[in-house]
Design an enzyme around this catalytic site. Structure first.
Site, mmCIF file in Angstrom:
data_model
loop_
_atom_site.group_PDB
_atom_site.id
_atom_site.type_symbol
_atom_site.label_atom_id
_atom_site.label_comp_id
_atom_site.label_asym_id
_atom_site.label_seq_id
_atom_site.Cartn_x
_atom_site.Cartn_y
_atom_site.Cartn_z
ATOM 1 N N GLU A 27 0.875 -1.179 0.000
ATOM 2 C CA GLU A 27 0.000 0.000 0.000
ATOM 3 C C GLU A 27 0.908 1.224 0.000
ATOM 4 O OE1 GLU A 27 -3.564 -2.535 2.173
ATOM 5 O OE2 GLU A 27 -2.770 -0.789 3.221
ATOM 6 N N HIS A 119 -3.153 3.388 5.182
ATOM 7 C CA HIS A 119 -3.506 2.283 4.280
ATOM 8 C C HIS A 119 -4.039 2.813 2.957
ATOM 9 C CE1 HIS A 119 -3.433 -1.117 7.240
ATOM 10 N NE2 HIS A 119 -3.502 -0.101 8.085
ATOM 11 N N SER A 168 -7.640 -7.026 15.418
ATOM 12 C CA SER A 168 -6.615 -6.464 16.304
ATOM 13 C C SER A 168 -5.537 -5.765 15.486
ATOM 14 C CB SER A 168 -6.011 -7.590 17.138
ATOM 15 O OG SER A 168 -7.044 -8.249 17.830
ATOM 16 N N THR A 169 -5.739 -4.459 15.309
ATOM 17 C CA THR A 169 -4.905 -3.676 14.391
ATOM 18 C C THR A 169 -3.584 -3.240 15.028
ATOM 19 O OG1 THR A 169 -5.984 -1.648 15.145
ATOM 20 C CG2 THR A 169 -6.954 -2.748 13.234
ATOM 21 N N GLU A 181 -7.511 5.346 5.384
ATOM 22 C CA GLU A 181 -7.649 4.437 4.236
ATOM 23 C C GLU A 181 -7.991 5.298 3.032
ATOM 24 O OE1 GLU A 181 -7.170 1.237 2.761
ATOM 25 O OE2 GLU A 181 -8.058 0.455 4.602
HETATM 26 C C1 KKD Z 1 -7.360 -2.820 2.521
HETATM 27 C C2 KKD Z 1 -6.895 -2.841 3.935
HETATM 28 O O1 KKD Z 1 -5.801 -3.292 4.224
HETATM 29 N N1 KKD Z 1 -7.707 -2.343 4.865
HETATM 30 C C3 KKD Z 1 -7.382 -2.336 6.284
HETATM 31 C C4 KKD Z 1 -8.436 -1.607 7.041
HETATM 32 C C5 KKD Z 1 -8.003 -1.219 8.408
HETATM 33 O O2 KKD Z 1 -6.875 -0.736 8.577
HETATM 34 O O3 KKD Z 1 -8.808 -1.364 9.350
HETATM 35 C C6 KKD Z 1 -7.247 -3.767 6.796
HETATM 36 O O4 KKD Z 1 -8.012 -4.637 6.368
HETATM 37 O O5 KKD Z 1 -6.390 -4.021 7.626
HETATM 38 ZN ZN ZN Z 2 -3.989 -1.966 4.441
#
Ligand code: KKD
Ligand code: ZN
Length: 314
Positions: A27, A119, A168-169, A181
């Protein structure tokens, strides 16, 4: 957070801020902006904010791929963050542990105040800010500030606090996690319009934090958000193979209403599959490339107006 007699919520100064790029190595806007800022950070400096640009998944960036072993932006689970095993763990799990040590620990008072995670999407979503909580007034006030600052351009807010679909980001390590995004942009590709849109959002976000840290009071406000409701998969045959594509009347129509009975998919032999839900929804992440592996053609959302109290630095 504490509330005083006049309902202004007092929130700690947001001194430590990180900007993550390369959580997904293909990305390119976030990878490129963060790499630039690591060489010269003038643009992201503010007097009262310590901003750290950081590449979260350098191996994936090197290979220009989403991830090496497993999706880093799903890896910050309590189990992963507490598993011993060192060098034997999947690369992204090791990385999640390192990031948690550097910017967390997640959920602790030592954690970074704000993490912006950059992203790109192949979907036609425009500028989207992603929140994980509907009651973080600091973040809601920031959303309100950014929306006003970029007008007449627009950016929408996607709220993912769905009990099952929330994940869990990387940014979840911070006290105030913010996803950014921007699309449409193919994987591995840089487009100048997308790059500039992302850069402008970051500028306003940092300006907001600077004003907050200077002691400015932000009046109560409302913020329109799109709350994640449901994941919709592609139609499949008994072997799990996809048998239809996003319908041409839905493709690129992120954030536009999808009504019961509206076309949703088109099979390879030309048949239309209609949306069977019971009310109007707002689809987004329509035909995102990275979500084929996650069995997701798009997510549905519902429009909501959230209220944020007035806030001020504690
Ligand atoms: C296309 C993409 O990678 N979107 C992110 C959305 C986010 O950061 O919550 C993901 O799926 O992790
Ligand atoms: Zn992403």
């Amino acid at each position: 957070m504490s509330s005083s007699y006049n309902n202004t919520v007092h929130i700690n100064e947001a001194r430590r801020v990180a900007i993550f790029g390369g959580t997904h190595g293909n990305e390119m806007s976030g990878v490129t902006l963060v790499s630039l800022w690591m060489k010269n950070s003038t643009e992201i400096q503010r007097k009262r904010v310590e901003t750290k640009p950081f590449i979260t998944n350098p191996k994936a960036v090197e290979k220009c791929t989403r991830y090496v072993d497993t999706d880093l932006n799903r890896a910050f689970t309590p189990e992963n963050l507490s598993t011993p095993g060192g060098g034997h763990l999947p690369y992204e799990v090791q990385r999640a542990q390192d990031i948690n040590r550097m910017f967390g620990p997640k959920g602790s008072p030592d954690a970074y105040d704000v993490i912006f995670d950059l992203h790109n999407t192949t979907s036609n979503m425009g500028c989207t800010l992603i929140l994980e909580s509907s009651n973080d007034y600091f973040n809601l006030q920031m959303m309100n500030y950014i929306k006003k600052a970029i007008a007449p351009a627009s950016c929408l807010v996607l709220l993912n606090e769905h009990p099952l679909l929330k994940y869990s980001t990387s940014r979840s390590v911070a006290k105030h996690p913010v996803g950014l995004e921007v699309g449409p942009q193919p994987q591995g590709v840089l487009r100048s319009n997308i790059f500039e849109a992302m850069r402008v959002i970051l500028k306003h976000a940092l300006d907001f934090i600077e004003l907050f840290n200077e002691g400015m009071e932000f009046s109560p406000c409302t913020v329109e958000v799109f709350r994640v409701l449901e994941r919709i998969d592609y139609p499949r045959d008994a072997n799990g193979n996809i048998i239809a594509m996003v319908h041409p009347t839905l493709q690129d129509c992120d954030w536009e209403p999808l009504n019961p009975g509206d076309p949703m998919f088109q099979t390879f032999d030309g048949k239309t599959i209609h949306y069977q839900g019971s009310c109007t929804v707002y689809p987004t992440f329509i035909n995102e490339a990275a979500y084929y592996e996650k069995q997701q053609a798009f997510v549905t959302t519902r429009r909501e107006t959230l209220v944020a109290s007035s806030i001020r630095k504690a």
